[in-house]
Design a protein around this motif. Structure first.
Motif, PDB file in Angstrom:
ATOM      1  N   SER A 172     -15.551   2.200 -22.401  1.00 39.23           N
ATOM      2  CA  SER A 172     -15.806   3.010 -23.596  1.00 39.23           C
ATOM      3  C   SER A 172     -15.028   4.326 -23.546  1.00 39.23           C
ATOM      4  O   SER A 172     -14.637   4.865 -24.585  1.00 39.23           O
ATOM      5  N   LEU A 173     -14.779   4.834 -22.336  1.00 38.25           N
ATOM      6  CA  LEU A 173     -13.993   6.060 -22.216  1.00 38.25           C
ATOM      7  C   LEU A 173     -12.554   5.844 -22.669  1.00 38.25           C
ATOM      8  O   LEU A 173     -11.982   6.673 -23.389  1.00 38.25           O
ATOM      9  N   VAL A 174     -11.968   4.718 -22.272  1.00 35.86           N
ATOM     10  CA  VAL A 174     -10.586   4.435 -22.649  1.00 35.86           C
ATOM     11  C   VAL A 174     -10.483   4.083 -24.132  1.00 35.86           C
ATOM     12  O   VAL A 174      -9.580   4.561 -24.830  1.00 35.86           O
ATOM     13  N   SER A 175     -11.403   3.262 -24.622  1.00 41.23           N
ATOM     14  CA  SER A 175     -11.345   2.885 -26.031  1.00 41.23           C
ATOM     15  C   SER A 175     -11.579   4.093 -26.932  1.00 41.23           C
ATOM     16  O   SER A 175     -10.912   4.251 -27.965  1.00 41.23           O
ATOM     17  N   GLY A 176     -12.502   4.969 -26.539  1.00 45.21           N
ATOM     18  CA  GLY A 176     -12.716   6.189 -27.316  1.00 45.21           C
ATOM     19  C   GLY A 176     -11.498   7.100 -27.296  1.00 45.21           C
ATOM     20  O   GLY A 176     -11.166   7.742 -28.303  1.00 45.21           O
ATOM     21  N   LEU A 177     -10.831   7.137 -26.153  1.00 42.87           N
ATOM     22  CA  LEU A 177      -9.611   7.944 -26.042  1.00 42.87           C
ATOM     23  C   LEU A 177      -8.519   7.421 -26.968  1.00 42.87           C
ATOM     24  O   LEU A 177      -7.865   8.189 -27.692  1.00 42.87           O
ATOM     25  N   LEU A 178      -8.313   6.112 -26.975  1.00 39.91           N
ATOM     26  CA  LEU A 178      -7.278   5.529 -27.821  1.00 39.91           C
ATOM     27  C   LEU A 178      -7.592   5.688 -29.303  1.00 39.91           C
ATOM     28  O   LEU A 178      -6.701   5.962 -30.112  1.00 39.91           O
ATOM     29  N   LEU A 179      -8.848   5.522 -29.669  1.00 40.19           N
ATOM     30  CA  LEU A 179      -9.221   5.690 -31.075  1.00 40.19           C
ATOM     31  C   LEU A 179      -9.048   7.128 -31.539  1.00 40.19           C
ATOM     32  O   LEU A 179      -8.619   7.373 -32.678  1.00 40.19           O
ATOM     33  N   SER A 180      -9.361   8.074 -30.679  1.00 36.92           N
ATOM     34  CA  SER A 180      -9.192   9.479 -31.061  1.00 36.92           C
ATOM     35  C   SER A 180      -7.709   9.828 -31.239  1.00 36.92           C
ATOM     36  O   SER A 180      -7.343  10.569 -32.151  1.00 36.92           O
ATOM     37  N   ILE A 181      -6.851   9.279 -30.390  1.00 37.01           N
ATOM     38  CA  ILE A 181      -5.414   9.524 -30.541  1.00 37.01           C
ATOM     39  C   ILE A 181      -4.904   8.904 -31.842  1.00 37.01           C
ATOM     40  O   ILE A 181      -4.069   9.484 -32.544  1.00 37.01           O
ATOM     41  N   LEU A 182      -5.426   7.725 -32.180  1.00 41.79           N
ATOM     42  CA  LEU A 182      -5.029   7.077 -33.430  1.00 41.79           C
ATOM     43  C   LEU A 182      -5.440   7.919 -34.636  1.00 41.79           C
ATOM     44  O   LEU A 182      -4.659   8.089 -35.583  1.00 41.79           O
ATOM     45  N   GLN A 183      -6.632   8.478 -34.620  1.00 39.58           N
ATOM     46  CA  GLN A 183      -7.094   9.297 -35.734  1.00 39.58           C
ATOM     47  C   GLN A 183      -6.273  10.584 -35.847  1.00 39.58           C
ATOM     48  O   GLN A 183      -5.941  11.020 -36.950  1.00 39.58           O
ATOM     49  N   LEU A 184      -5.949  11.191 -34.712  1.00 38.14           N
ATOM     50  CA  LEU A 184      -5.125  12.406 -34.750  1.00 38.14           C
ATOM     51  C   LEU A 184      -3.728  12.105 -35.303  1.00 38.14           C
ATOM     52  O   LEU A 184      -3.152  12.922 -36.023  1.00 38.14           O
ATOM     53  N   SER A 185      -3.205  10.932 -34.968  1.00 36.02           N
ATOM     54  CA  SER A 185      -1.900  10.554 -35.490  1.00 36.02           C
ATOM     55  C   SER A 185      -1.952  10.317 -36.991  1.00 36.02           C
ATOM     56  O   SER A 185      -1.024  10.691 -37.719  1.00 36.02           O
ATOM     57  N   LYS A 186      -3.021   9.716 -37.479  1.00 35.60           N
ATOM     58  CA  LYS A 186      -3.161   9.480 -38.916  1.00 35.60           C
ATOM     59  C   LYS A 186      -3.310  10.788 -39.690  1.00 35.60           C
ATOM     60  O   LYS A 186      -2.894  10.893 -40.844  1.00 35.60           O
TER      61      LYS A 186
ATOM     62  N   VAL B 166      -1.528  16.385 -29.821  1.00 29.13           N
ATOM     63  CA  VAL B 166      -2.025  15.085 -29.371  1.00 29.13           C
ATOM     64  C   VAL B 166      -1.944  14.973 -27.851  1.00 29.13           C
ATOM     65  O   VAL B 166      -2.849  14.458 -27.200  1.00 29.13           O
ATOM     66  N   ILE B 167      -0.855  15.486 -27.270  1.00 28.89           N
ATOM     67  CA  ILE B 167      -0.702  15.459 -25.811  1.00 28.89           C
ATOM     68  C   ILE B 167      -1.775  16.331 -25.151  1.00 28.89           C
ATOM     69  O   ILE B 167      -2.349  15.959 -24.116  1.00 28.89           O
ATOM     70  N   MET B 168      -2.048  17.488 -25.738  1.00 21.73           N
ATOM     71  CA  MET B 168      -3.108  18.351 -25.196  1.00 21.73           C
ATOM     72  C   MET B 168      -4.463  17.652 -25.247  1.00 21.73           C
ATOM     73  O   MET B 168      -5.255  17.726 -24.299  1.00 21.73           O
ATOM     74  N   HIS B 169      -4.722  16.950 -26.341  1.00 20.26           N
ATOM     75  CA  HIS B 169      -5.969  16.197 -26.456  1.00 20.26           C
ATOM     76  C   HIS B 169      -6.039  15.083 -25.418  1.00 20.26           C
ATOM     77  O   HIS B 169      -7.089  14.862 -24.794  1.00 20.26           O
ATOM     78  N   LEU B 170      -4.916  14.397 -25.207  1.00 21.44           N
ATOM     79  CA  LEU B 170      -4.876  13.335 -24.205  1.00 21.44           C
ATOM     80  C   LEU B 170      -5.149  13.896 -22.808  1.00 21.44           C
ATOM     81  O   LEU B 170      -5.898  13.300 -22.020  1.00 21.44           O
ATOM     82  N   GLU B 171      -4.556  15.021 -22.493  1.00 18.77           N
ATOM     83  CA  GLU B 171      -4.781  15.625 -21.178  1.00 18.77           C
ATOM     84  C   GLU B 171      -6.234  16.048 -20.998  1.00 18.77           C
ATOM     85  O   GLU B 171      -6.802  15.910 -19.906  1.00 18.77           O
ATOM     86  N   ASP B 172      -6.846  16.559 -22.054  1.00 19.93           N
ATOM     87  CA  ASP B 172      -8.259  16.956 -21.965  1.00 19.93           C
ATOM     88  C   ASP B 172      -9.164  15.752 -21.723  1.00 19.93           C
ATOM     89  O   ASP B 172     -10.095  15.818 -20.905  1.00 19.93           O
ATOM     90  N   ARG B 173      -8.881  14.653 -22.397  1.00 19.14           N
ATOM     91  CA  ARG B 173      -9.716  13.462 -22.212  1.00 19.14           C
ATOM     92  C   ARG B 173      -9.502  12.845 -20.835  1.00 19.14           C
ATOM     93  O   ARG B 173     -10.450  12.335 -20.220  1.00 19.14           O
ATOM     94  N   LEU B 174      -8.270  12.845 -20.341  1.00 18.17           N
ATOM     95  CA  LEU B 174      -8.028  12.344 -18.989  1.00 18.17           C
ATOM     96  C   LEU B 174      -8.687  13.250 -17.946  1.00 18.17           C
ATOM     97  O   LEU B 174      -9.184  12.765 -16.919  1.00 18.17           O
ATOM     98  N   GLN B 175      -8.702  14.550 -18.209  1.00 17.59           N
ATOM     99  CA  GLN B 175      -9.385  15.474 -17.302  1.00 17.59           C
ATOM    100  C   GLN B 175     -10.894  15.214 -17.308  1.00 17.59           C
ATOM    101  O   GLN B 175     -11.565  15.346 -16.276  1.00 17.59           O
ATOM    102  N   GLU B 176     -11.406  14.820 -18.451  1.00 24.86           N
ATOM    103  CA  GLU B 176     -12.828  14.473 -18.524  1.00 24.86           C
ATOM    104  C   GLU B 176     -13.147  13.264 -17.644  1.00 24.86           C
ATOM    105  O   GLU B 176     -14.179  13.240 -16.953  1.00 24.86           O
ATOM    106  N   ILE B 177     -12.267  12.269 -17.657  1.00 21.60           N
ATOM    107  CA  ILE B 177     -12.471  11.109 -16.790  1.00 21.60           C
ATOM    108  C   ILE B 177     -12.416  11.520 -15.321  1.00 21.60           C
ATOM    109  O   ILE B 177     -13.214  11.052 -14.494  1.00 21.60           O
TER     110      ILE B 177
END
Length: 241
Positions: free
Chosen positions: A156-170, A178-189
């Protein structure tokens, strides 16, 4: 008549002025003055040229990012067969893929790329037809001929991460955001894996339900967090993996 007398008197006065011999030798005789003037006028006429402005071709300098690097060269497209030289590429799923993948994992164990001994060689296989993910490893052999490795649960952590990146791209946000958001989510993991390793310190066995109640970790996220935690806390692998 009066004007004629005046001109004659002036000419007579000028005629009495002595001439400088040095200037005569340098500039020539007075008789040649007319010829020199005519020659000068002719030379100016010959060198007089019309100037035209020729338009030069315009050049626009466009700066493009340098994408030809070592990291980009490790990503391949679709290949008819499995190639171990790429980090990521597409390949057909057949019996040759299973044979080549098994041989490549064994070769990676015997001859590591970094000239350092490794404990395990792993390859992630994603089936885009069945939408499944398997992990092939050099330590565990799969007896089922239809599978290349062990099935991986959807985190669920990975799927939520991918969905959030998709929404930011849209939404049309900048790539930097988007890269900053990705780094924050990976730091959360990573932080959740640290929390898991601290909780398991000093324990020999723990139940998955206990981790869900105490730490709030879902069962489908446990394999991911355990794998991340084992990189900085090796004892986690002995307890959970």
């Amino acid at each position: 008549m009066g004007h004629g007398k005046r001109m004659a008197s002036i000419t007579g006065v000028l005629g009495d002025i002595p001439r400088n011999k040095s200037s005569d030798s340098a500039l020539g005789d007075s008789g040649d003055e007319g010829g020199s003037r005519s020659q000068t006028g002719a030379s100016h006429g010959e060198h007089r040229q019309e100037e035209y402005e020729l338009p030069l071709p315009r050049m626009e300098t466009v700066s493009k990012p340098h994408v030809t690097n070592f990291g980009h060269s490790l990503l391949g497209g679709y290949c008819p067969q499995y190639l171990p030289d790429f980090v990521l590429h597409g390949a057909a799923s057949d019996e040759r893929l299973r044979q080549r993948l098994t041989a490549d994992l064994d070769h990676a164990m015997l001859h590591p790329a970094l000239d350092e001994p490794i404990a395990e060689a792993v390859c992630i296989v994603a089936d885009t037809d069945k939408w499944t993910v398997q992990v092939a490893t050099s330590q565990r052999r799969v007896m089922d001929s239809s599978k290349l490795g062990k099935d991986v649960l959807v985190s669920s952590l990975v799927s939520g991460l991918l969905l959030s990146i998709l929404q930011l791209s849209k939404l049309g946000l900048s790539p930097d955001f988007v890269i900053m958001h990705l780094e924050d989510r990976l730091q959360e993991i990573y932080f959740k894996s640290k929390m898991l390793s601290e909780y398991l310190k000093g324990q020999t066995r723990v139940h998955v339900r206990e981790l869900g109640v105490v730490l709030g970790i879902e069962s489908n996220d446990l394999p991911l967090l355990a794998a991340v935690a084992s990189t900085h806390s090796p004892y986690v692998a002995q307890i959970l993996l």
